[in-house]
Design an enzyme around this catalytic site. Structure first.
Site, PDB file in Angstrom:
ATOM      1  N   GLU A 191       0.810  -0.216  -4.957  1.00 31.01           N
ATOM      2  CA  GLU A 191      -0.278   0.761  -5.024  1.00 31.01           C
ATOM      3  C   GLU A 191       0.358   2.086  -5.415  1.00 31.01           C
ATOM      4  O   GLU A 191       1.086   2.690  -4.632  1.00 31.01           O
ATOM      5  CB  GLU A 191      -0.989   0.837  -3.678  1.00 31.01           C
ATOM      6  CG  GLU A 191      -2.284   1.642  -3.715  1.00 31.01           C
ATOM      7  CD  GLU A 191      -2.067   3.101  -3.383  1.00 31.01           C
ATOM      8  OE1 GLU A 191      -2.144   3.928  -4.322  1.00 31.01           O
ATOM      9  OE2 GLU A 191      -1.819   3.424  -2.224  1.00 31.01           O
ATOM     10  N   ASP A 220     -11.157   1.470  -1.647  1.00 38.33           N
ATOM     11  CA  ASP A 220     -11.166   2.867  -1.216  1.00 38.33           C
ATOM     12  C   ASP A 220     -12.000   3.768  -2.125  1.00 38.33           C
ATOM     13  O   ASP A 220     -12.139   4.965  -1.841  1.00 38.33           O
ATOM     14  CB  ASP A 220      -9.741   3.419  -1.166  1.00 38.33           C
ATOM     15  CG  ASP A 220      -9.029   3.104   0.143  1.00 38.33           C
ATOM     16  OD1 ASP A 220      -9.720   2.850   1.152  1.00 38.33           O
ATOM     17  OD2 ASP A 220      -7.788   3.121   0.164  1.00 38.33           O
ATOM     18  N   ASP A 258       0.821  -1.203   0.000  1.00 33.81           N
ATOM     19  CA  ASP A 258       0.000   0.000   0.000  1.00 33.81           C
ATOM     20  C   ASP A 258       0.863   1.265   0.000  1.00 33.81           C
ATOM     21  O   ASP A 258       1.957   1.293   0.574  1.00 33.81           O
ATOM     22  CB  ASP A 258      -0.913  -0.026   1.237  1.00 33.81           C
ATOM     23  CG  ASP A 258      -1.989   1.026   1.191  1.00 33.81           C
ATOM     24  OD1 ASP A 258      -2.680   1.118   0.169  1.00 33.81           O
ATOM     25  OD2 ASP A 258      -2.133   1.757   2.189  1.00 33.81           O
TER      26      ASP A 258
END
Length: 494
Positions: A340, A393, A293
């Site tokens: 990410e 998200d 992430d």
């Protein structure tokens, strides 16, 4: 991640159906794996498996290594004689099958696991588990036992500062006084690892790879910060000096203030990033593919003075860069990392991503800028990437299309993807992602089911509400959906 074209579905374990309040690693997870196999999918992506923290977020955890006790399957414990069905049925987990009630889970789950501990604490396999896991397990169990003895106060608020500073005599005394509770927390992790190992083996046997999510940051109130404060930018009292976040963006005009302590990168670099390589090797034993992430934070990261109310006054600081990337690549199997790489990125950051050579993310809900030939449009997506319809998200694709997209964006999306409401908007997005050149195409299950705002898993820059709570209904995981997904997958040679 191997380079053969394939596809998969994003669905966190908590979102699975089941009778005891939250999705777990039991029979419903195996049914889900069977569904993926019958639908021709090769990858199941989940969110972090670590214990949830502030706001019930799996990205705010008290441990980078431990498993979430909520995910332990109670039916399996009943079958093993560690619980009775009457004990599990007597607990109130809430009566809303569409959303997790974390408050009721908190009140009910741990008392049940303590009953299981009393019946299973003499399991001879525990000794091997403790030796296999090493120092992190001992630190975590001691940290949790001490934290509970202080009424669950955060690390920097522990009243016994000798324990906070890990004074040897104070730790020895705590290990004696809290011995039973320490053993309990070790036992809980034993149950988690045992169930996860069995579930992952089942998935792999069915030809399904597990993609797991690795948060870049660790909570200030964590066993990791307590065990190695020298690796984090924290004061002597344990409170952060500066904290993580992101500057103002389309999610929030004041930025996102995450509050996690930042790393002392010079200390990490001095020992060859050993803490990170240990962490990722541990994660690699859990997952087949690691999605790391907020990867841009390894190039430059947003640093905010502790105590600020928003992230607006932060500044960019330099991360460890390519030196770090090359070290972690050597520590992990080939083709096992996805990064990410989303957000409002300047050219130097984009160049950093290109220099890594690692596959990034291309997301359709961000693709339809009518004034630009977006990098996220399927025809521009490179092979060495993962093309998503949406993410955990973002809003589900159909919600983005009708409620968040501007008129010109919506028009372009309809024209580009040849969307037809009678087939289901989500299926048009899936065909766009599946038809892209990307080696891997992924869709949250919400898009497969063409669900809207009520199924959104998380809204960044917000706390509470329905964040992290959504669950899919059992009847939605059916043969008709699997057959349609299989047809699309075969059509696009995945």
């Amino acid at each position: 991640m191997t380079q053969k074209r394939k596809s998969g579905i994003v669905l966190h374990i908590t979102s699975l159906p089941g009778q005891y309040g939250v999705g777990t690693m039991g029979k419903e997870a195996r049914k889900w794996i069977d569904f993926l196999q019958s639908a021709g999918q090769r990858v199941w992506q989940i969110l972090p498996l670590s214990p949830t923290g502030f706001g019930d977020s799996p990205y705010q955890s008290c441990s980078a290594h431990a498993g979430n006790p909520y995910l332990i399957d109670l039916e399996t414990l009943i079958e093993e004689g560690l619980l009775t069905k009457e004990e599990a049925d007597a607990c109130d987990f809430g009566d809303d099958r569409d959303y997790v009630d974390y408050g009721k889970l908190y009140q009910s789950r741990m008392p049940l696991l303590r009953k299981a501990y009393k019946r299973g604490k003499d399991d001879p396999a525990l000794k091997d588990f403790i030796e296999e896991q090493g120092n992190w397990l001992r630190d975590y169990a001691l940290y949790m036992a001490i934290k509970e003895s202080f009424g669950m106060k955060g690390l920097s608020s522990w009243p016994n500062k000798k324990l906070f500073r890990r004074d040897a005599d104070a730790l020895k005394k705590a290990e004696t006084e809290l011995a039973e509770n320490i053993k309990f927390h070790i036992f809980v992790q034993y149950l988690f690892f045992k169930q996860w190992k069995a579930l992952k083996a089942y998935a792999n046997k069915c030809g399904i790879l597990i993609m797991g999510d690795i948060p870049i940051y660790i909570s200030a109130d964590s066993a990791d910060v307590w065990a190695r404060p020298d690796l984090f930018r924290v004061k002597e009292n344990g409170k952060p000096e500066r904290v993580a976040g992101v500057p103002p963006d389309f999610y929030s005009k004041t930025g996102q203030l995450w509050g996690n302590p930042l790393y002392k990168w010079e200390a990490h670099k001095a020992d060859g990033f050993q803490w990170w390589t240990d962490r990722l090797k541990h994660a690699n034993s859990f997952y087949d593919i690691l999605r790391i992430d907020h990867f841009r934070g390894f190039y430059t990261y947003w640093s905010v003075a502790a105590g600020e109310k928003t992230a607006m006054s932060g500044k960019w600081e330099n991360g460890p860069g390519l030196d770090f990337v090359r070290v972690i690549e050597q520590a992990l199997p080939p083709n096992s990392i996805v990064i990410e790489d989303l957000g409002d990125l300047k050219e130097p950051v984009k160049q950093f991503f290109r220099d890594t050579g690692l596959p990034g993310m291309k997301v359709l809900v961000y693709a339809f800028d009518p004034n630009n030939d977006s990098d996220y449009l399927p025809h521009n997506v490179p092979k060495n990437s993962v093309c998503y319809t949406s993410t955990h998200d973002s809003p589900p694709f159909i919600d983005w299309l009708y409620d968040e997209a501007g008129e010109e964006e919506r028009t372009l999306a309809f024209r580009y993807l040849r969307l037809h409401e009678d087939e289901g908007i989500g299926w048009g997005a899936i065909k766009g992602a599946w038809g892209s050149p990307a080696n891997l195409a992924m869709a949250p299950f919400q898009d497969v089911l063409c669900l809207g705002i009520d199924s959104r898993l998380n809204t960044p820059a917000t706390i509470g509400g329905n964040n992290w709570r959504w669950r899919v209904r059992e009847e939605a995981i059916n043969n008709e959906v699997a057959a349609e997904l299989l047809e699309v997958t075969r059509t696009y040679k995945r």
